[in-house]
Design a protein around this motif. Structure first.
Motif, PDB file in Angstrom:
ATOM      1  N   THR A  51       0.808  -1.093  -0.023  1.00  0.00           N
ATOM      2  CA  THR A  51      -0.015   0.059  -0.071  1.00  0.00           C
ATOM      3  C   THR A  51       0.829   1.194   0.066  1.00  0.00           C
ATOM      4  O   THR A  51       0.482   2.234  -0.879  1.00  0.00           O
ATOM      5  CB  THR A  51      -0.956   0.045   1.230  1.00  0.00           C
ATOM      6  OG1 THR A  51      -1.565  -1.201   1.449  1.00  0.00           O
ATOM      7  CG2 THR A  51      -1.845   1.238   1.334  1.00  0.00           C
ATOM      8  N   VAL A  78       0.973   4.134  -2.746  1.00  0.00           N
ATOM      9  CA  VAL A  78       0.697   5.443  -2.604  1.00  0.00           C
ATOM     10  C   VAL A  78       1.803   6.379  -2.960  1.00  0.00           C
ATOM     11  O   VAL A  78       1.466   7.387  -3.615  1.00  0.00           O
ATOM     12  CB  VAL A  78       0.289   5.718  -1.231  1.00  0.00           C
ATOM     13  CG1 VAL A  78       0.320   7.142  -0.732  1.00  0.00           C
ATOM     14  CG2 VAL A  78      -0.757   5.109  -0.520  1.00  0.00           C
ATOM     15  N   LEU A  79       3.039   5.941  -2.810  1.00  0.00           N
ATOM     16  CA  LEU A  79       4.110   6.906  -3.405  1.00  0.00           C
ATOM     17  C   LEU A  79       4.137   6.752  -4.843  1.00  0.00           C
ATOM     18  O   LEU A  79       4.687   7.830  -5.307  1.00  0.00           O
ATOM     19  CB  LEU A  79       5.339   6.120  -2.751  1.00  0.00           C
ATOM     20  CG  LEU A  79       5.879   6.248  -1.129  1.00  0.00           C
ATOM     21  CD1 LEU A  79       6.928   5.668  -0.714  1.00  0.00           C
ATOM     22  CD2 LEU A  79       5.812   7.738  -0.681  1.00  0.00           C
ATOM     23  N   LEU A  80       3.778   5.705  -5.475  1.00  0.00           N
ATOM     24  CA  LEU A  80       3.905   5.648  -6.934  1.00  0.00           C
ATOM     25  C   LEU A  80       2.727   6.614  -7.497  1.00  0.00           C
ATOM     26  O   LEU A  80       2.697   6.792  -8.787  1.00  0.00           O
ATOM     27  CB  LEU A  80       4.065   4.343  -7.415  1.00  0.00           C
ATOM     28  CG  LEU A  80       5.228   3.361  -7.332  1.00  0.00           C
ATOM     29  CD1 LEU A  80       5.340   1.921  -7.937  1.00  0.00           C
ATOM     30  CD2 LEU A  80       6.373   4.108  -7.872  1.00  0.00           C
ATOM     31  N   VAL A 101      -4.228   1.394  -5.402  1.00  0.00           N
ATOM     32  CA  VAL A 101      -3.921   0.687  -4.196  1.00  0.00           C
ATOM     33  C   VAL A 101      -4.347  -0.940  -4.465  1.00  0.00           C
ATOM     34  O   VAL A 101      -5.420  -1.116  -4.823  1.00  0.00           O
ATOM     35  CB  VAL A 101      -4.371   1.241  -2.872  1.00  0.00           C
ATOM     36  CG1 VAL A 101      -4.038   0.242  -1.600  1.00  0.00           C
ATOM     37  CG2 VAL A 101      -3.661   2.479  -2.401  1.00  0.00           C
ATOM     38  N   TRP A 151      -5.073  -3.649  -2.843  1.00  0.00           N
ATOM     39  CA  TRP A 151      -6.301  -4.232  -2.122  1.00  0.00           C
ATOM     40  C   TRP A 151      -7.792  -3.577  -2.607  1.00  0.00           C
ATOM     41  O   TRP A 151      -8.493  -4.291  -2.235  1.00  0.00           O
ATOM     42  CB  TRP A 151      -6.051  -4.476  -0.762  1.00  0.00           C
ATOM     43  CG  TRP A 151      -5.637  -3.225  -0.188  1.00  0.00           C
ATOM     44  CD1 TRP A 151      -4.297  -2.929   0.081  1.00  0.00           C
ATOM     45  CD2 TRP A 151      -6.475  -2.387   0.796  1.00  0.00           C
ATOM     46  NE1 TRP A 151      -4.604  -1.743   0.988  1.00  0.00           N
ATOM     47  CE2 TRP A 151      -5.740  -1.482   1.380  1.00  0.00           C
ATOM     48  CE3 TRP A 151      -7.982  -2.371   0.943  1.00  0.00           C
ATOM     49  CZ2 TRP A 151      -6.309  -0.385   2.025  1.00  0.00           C
ATOM     50  CZ3 TRP A 151      -8.588  -1.274   1.432  1.00  0.00           C
ATOM     51  CH2 TRP A 151      -7.786  -0.419   2.193  1.00  0.00           C
ATOM     52  N   LEU A 152      -7.523  -2.334  -3.119  1.00  0.00           N
ATOM     53  CA  LEU A 152      -8.818  -1.682  -3.566  1.00  0.00           C
ATOM     54  C   LEU A 152      -9.444  -2.277  -4.680  1.00  0.00           C
ATOM     55  O   LEU A 152     -10.417  -2.187  -4.947  1.00  0.00           O
ATOM     56  CB  LEU A 152      -8.680  -0.270  -3.507  1.00  0.00           C
ATOM     57  CG  LEU A 152      -8.495   0.334  -2.059  1.00  0.00           C
ATOM     58  CD1 LEU A 152      -8.348   1.859  -2.373  1.00  0.00           C
ATOM     59  CD2 LEU A 152      -9.755   0.240  -1.401  1.00  0.00           C
ATOM     60  N   LEU A 188      11.729   0.116  -3.896  1.00  0.00           N
ATOM     61  CA  LEU A 188      10.400  -0.276  -3.925  1.00  0.00           C
ATOM     62  C   LEU A 188      10.051  -1.751  -3.580  1.00  0.00           C
ATOM     63  O   LEU A 188       9.045  -2.028  -2.799  1.00  0.00           O
ATOM     64  CB  LEU A 188       9.794   0.097  -5.094  1.00  0.00           C
ATOM     65  CG  LEU A 188       9.828   1.625  -5.466  1.00  0.00           C
ATOM     66  CD1 LEU A 188       9.351   2.038  -7.034  1.00  0.00           C
ATOM     67  CD2 LEU A 188       8.954   2.396  -4.802  1.00  0.00           C
ATOM     68  N   MET A 207      10.546  -2.141   0.036  1.00  0.00           N
ATOM     69  CA  MET A 207       9.303  -1.544   0.952  1.00  0.00           C
ATOM     70  C   MET A 207       8.367  -2.585   0.853  1.00  0.00           C
ATOM     71  O   MET A 207       7.653  -2.735   1.889  1.00  0.00           O
ATOM     72  CB  MET A 207       9.108  -0.258   0.366  1.00  0.00           C
ATOM     73  CG  MET A 207       8.234   0.456   0.834  1.00  0.00           C
ATOM     74  SD  MET A 207       7.768   2.071  -0.126  1.00  0.00           S
ATOM     75  CE  MET A 207       9.490   2.994   0.046  1.00  0.00           C
ATOM     76  N   PHE A 223       7.875  -3.285   4.539  1.00  0.00           N
ATOM     77  CA  PHE A 223       7.161  -2.285   5.205  1.00  0.00           C
ATOM     78  C   PHE A 223       5.872  -2.532   6.103  1.00  0.00           C
ATOM     79  O   PHE A 223       5.254  -1.808   6.955  1.00  0.00           O
ATOM     80  CB  PHE A 223       7.124  -1.112   4.405  1.00  0.00           C
ATOM     81  CG  PHE A 223       8.449  -0.133   4.904  1.00  0.00           C
ATOM     82  CD1 PHE A 223       9.385  -0.705   4.485  1.00  0.00           C
ATOM     83  CD2 PHE A 223       8.205   1.072   5.301  1.00  0.00           C
ATOM     84  CE1 PHE A 223      10.739  -0.120   4.637  1.00  0.00           C
ATOM     85  CE2 PHE A 223       9.401   1.681   5.450  1.00  0.00           C
ATOM     86  CZ  PHE A 223      10.617   1.235   5.299  1.00  0.00           C
TER      87      PHE A 223
END
Lengths: 209, 209, 209
Positions: free
Chosen positions: A46, A50-52, A56, A58-59, A121, A124, A128
């Motif tokens: 996620t 968001v950074l990219l 998202v 899982w949405l 990435l 992460m 993360f």
């Protein structure tokens, strides 16, 4: 791509259970346990999305949500038996970080980023979720103190670009670089390898400033 | 714009070193130290960019990533010498927050936001790297307890709009409002100024609720 | 839609004051108190908007920012009197979570997400401001330990889709499902209801792993 889906689900299961165990130790209630399972599984991906600035994951794909909810319920009910599953769970977890790392690297490449960013990435994506889990549980993230996880991901991400330079086909690179993550992590745990500590014995860091 | 680039790099160096010092005190490993250096340097700007829905700056410009990695490695190796650099680092850090504040304010203006939002974005750019650093290190953010930093940024952001009203040229406003941040912060530290505390001596807050 | 605006403002006031009280207990300074009031009020909606990739609400509508700033100043000045307002504040807070839940659910529906995701977005809008507040204050989020809040939001979100199936008009669904959240939460607090604990007495979770 069925194999990938299975790997992905195994990874989500292992991460969710790790979240359930952490939150049980903090005596959280049902809602807290579900949220911690959720962020442990999909928090890394996620943050990456968001950074990219992309959708998202899982949405877009309900599979994640269903797997996490079902795993959490089963893990809470059978929590006394989890001990007996710990070897399988460790294996799933390792498969999961291998997969997530490569998926993260490929998302970066798809957007035209340089190798260092892509490796970041990938790492992460794999690591993360655990960082957010630990923050929500009011702990210093484990991964900042025991680096086996992150080192495996970084090496796997690096190997991706080596294989790419060697003009291997993409699907082979996928498998090989994922395997690098898995092999490094398994060896590190089995042979108790770790990077040399940067701290001297009895080093008093408070003095430096 | 070479001056700005140099200021920016000096700021990133100072913020990275502050991250390295904080993470060394928490006995983090190499990976943890790098991540903390990273979020301290670019966390505030990243949060700003995510909220604005624009591309995250360090994904677009590798300079940040290289400077942070090199600074972190050098800071870890020469950690015993950092004490002797503390005045220069304090100066770089102050230059950094001055620059980041103004850059944040200008990003807000470019998107047509009102002055209050722009000042908030500037303050966020300068201060929230430290907030994320402290959260990852499991501390209450320092800046929520000692407000010199944030007050300097808010005043600098406010002065930006005063100079704008006075029709100063943009490049002059950039320098002047950045200088306000720097002068306020330097004076606060040198003359030990701080806002009057909102707490009375022996005030027992637990009673209020 | 004036009623909704009034409800929204009452919710923001109650959430801001809850943030002020938490940050006073941590002896934060003026800047810290304002930030905590801010994230408590709009943190949940901000996280929702960032995940959905839509514009963050408080960047579009300055009302939030003004209400939070004024509430924070007044709450700090009159902090000794807040005790006498606690029943009204509890009511505003409950109205606020009812409203936020339904707004979150509707934002999800507008983007074509499935009911589970919409309920999650509604719950996130209502509850995650408090989660971010607790993380910034270095506490384990309260809501992960006492589930009344979240359960009320989840039931309210669920009822939204039941009423939708029954083909009720949208404005009625808005009121009814918001009322479900409010009634569940009020009853839970008044009658001291809670879900049965998942923990057995003296259960030692450390043993499971």
């Amino acid at each position: 791509m069925d194999y990938i889906l299975i790997l992905d689900i195994l990874g989500v299961i292992a991460f969710s259970i790790s979240g359930v165990l952490t939150s049980l130790k903090k005596r959280m209630d049902a809602f807290g346990i579900l949220i911690i399972a959720f962020v442990t599984s999909v928090g890394g991906g996620t943050l990456r999305d968001v950074l990219l600035g992309v959708s998202v994951m899982w949405l877009q794909n309900m599979t994640y949500v269903y797997v996490i909810i079902i795993t959490t319920i089963l893990a809470v009910i059978f929590r006394k038996k989890l001990f007996y599953l710990r070897k399988s769970l460790f294996l799933f977890d390792t498969l999961g970080i291998g997969l997530y790392t490569v998926v993260g690297v490929e998302k970066g490449i798809a957007q035209g980023f340089s190798p260092i960013i892509c490796i970041a990435l990938g790492t992460m994506s794999a690591c993360f979720g655990g960082v957010i889990r630990d923050i929500l549980c009011n702990e210093i993230p484990q991964i900042f103190r025991k680096e086996i996880y992150a080192t495996a991901c970084i090496l796997g991400g690096f190997s991706y670009f080596v294989f790419l330079k060697l003009n291997f086909p993409v699907s082979l690179i996928f498998i090989l670089s994922g395997s690098v993550v898995i092999v490094v992590r398994l060896s590190a745990v089995i042979f108790k390898l770790s990077l040399p500590s940067i701290y001297k014995k009895d080093e008093d860091i408070e003095d430096y400033w």
